[in-house]
Design a protein around this motif. Structure first.
Motif, short mmCIF file in Angstrom:
data_model
loop_
_atom_site.label_atom_id
_atom_site.label_comp_id
_atom_site.label_asym_id
_atom_site.label_seq_id
_atom_site.Cartn_x
_atom_site.Cartn_y
_atom_site.Cartn_z
N VAL A 131 0.83 -1.22 0.07
CA VAL A 131 0.04 -0.09 0.12
C VAL A 131 0.81 1.18 0.03
N PHE A 132 2.12 1.23 0.48
CA PHE A 132 2.95 2.25 0.60
C PHE A 132 3.52 2.60 -0.74
N ASP A 133 3.26 1.73 -1.65
CA ASP A 133 4.04 2.01 -3.03
C ASP A 133 3.52 2.92 -3.68
N GLN A 134 2.00 2.99 -3.69
CA GLN A 134 1.19 4.05 -4.43
C GLN A 134 1.43 5.46 -3.75
N HIS A 135 1.94 5.64 -2.47
CA HIS A 135 1.90 7.02 -1.90
C HIS A 135 3.56 7.10 -1.78
N PHE A 136 4.26 6.12 -2.53
CA PHE A 136 5.74 6.41 -2.23
C PHE A 136 6.26 7.69 -2.71
N ASP A 192 7.33 9.17 11.51
CA ASP A 192 8.64 8.86 12.02
C ASP A 192 9.63 8.77 10.96
N ASP A 193 10.77 9.11 10.95
CA ASP A 193 12.05 9.00 9.98
C ASP A 193 12.30 7.46 9.81
N LEU A 194 12.17 6.62 10.99
CA LEU A 194 12.14 5.10 10.81
C LEU A 194 11.20 4.56 9.85
N ILE A 195 10.08 5.06 9.94
CA ILE A 195 9.04 4.59 9.05
C ILE A 195 9.14 4.65 7.79
N ILE A 196 9.70 6.12 7.47
CA ILE A 196 10.15 6.33 6.03
C ILE A 196 11.06 5.58 5.60
N HIS A 227 11.47 2.96 2.29
CA HIS A 227 12.27 2.91 1.14
C HIS A 227 13.01 1.62 1.08
N ALA A 228 13.26 0.94 2.36
CA ALA A 228 14.04 -0.55 2.11
C ALA A 228 13.10 -1.35 1.64
N TRP A 229 11.72 -1.36 1.97
CA TRP A 229 10.71 -2.20 1.30
C TRP A 229 10.84 -1.99 -0.16
N VAL A 230 10.50 -0.95 -0.69
CA VAL A 230 10.65 -0.52 -2.32
C VAL A 230 11.90 -1.29 -2.79
N LEU A 287 6.10 -12.42 0.09
CA LEU A 287 6.08 -11.22 0.76
C LEU A 287 6.11 -11.34 2.28
N HIS A 288 5.83 -12.54 2.73
CA HIS A 288 5.57 -13.00 4.31
C HIS A 288 6.95 -12.66 4.98
N MET A 289 7.98 -12.84 4.03
CA MET A 289 9.29 -12.94 4.49
C MET A 289 9.69 -11.32 4.80
N LEU A 290 8.97 -10.68 4.45
CA LEU A 290 9.50 -9.13 4.65
C LEU A 290 8.76 -8.65 6.02
N LYS A 291 8.07 -9.34 6.55
CA LYS A 291 7.44 -9.01 7.66
C LYS A 291 8.30 -8.35 8.78
#
Length: 140
Positions: A69-74, A83-87, A91-94, A118-122
């Motif tokens: 879901v973050f990809d469409q808002h990236f 928070d900077d950690l969330i940002i 970036h790491a997920w993308v 995808l479950h391995m990225l949890k």
């Protein structure tokens, strides 16, 4: 750092047979080994197994929502309250998803990725504990 030999790469591409997943050389057939994957791609080959989950905790549409879901808002700016950690995690997920679709689990077009991993990225802290090299070789 391994220097690239473009002439050698061209010859290997010409000798690759997608039907058998082997290189057909004058001396016989040659296949890619796990050590080749580790050296060429720098992926781990000796840790936790990369595999599809035996039971799916979430339906695939939930997995896509949670992790994609973050990809469409990236491309948009995130609110200052984020928070900077969330940002950084976004970036790491993308980046990981791009690697999955183009290098780790390649397809003919290089623009898709298998959702089964995808479950391995949890847990991003655990991503580097998986044997991505063996998963890549199995995928090929």
């Amino acid at each position: 750092h391994i220097p690239l030999d473009h002439a050698l790469i061209t010859v290997l591409v010409e000798r690759w047979r997608k039907e058998t997943h082997n290189f057909h050389m004058i001396v016989g057939e040659m296949t890619i080994t796990l050590k080749d994957i580790a050296i060429l791609q720098g992926l781990r080959i000796d840790d936790h197994v990369v595999m599809e989950p035996v039971t799916c905790i979430h339906p695939w549409d939930e997995y896509c929502f949670i992790y994609l879901v973050f990809d469409q808002h990236f491309a948009q700016l995130l609110p200052e309250s984020v928070d900077d950690l969330i940002i950084l995690e976004y970036h790491a997920w993308v980046y990981i998803l791009c690697l999955f679709g183009s290098i780790v689990f390649p397809d003919l077009l290089g623009d898709t990725m298998p959702l089964m991993f995808l479950h391995m990225l949890k847990d991003l802290d655990a991503v580097d504990t998986y044997s991505w090299g063996s998963g890549t070789l199995a995928w090929l």
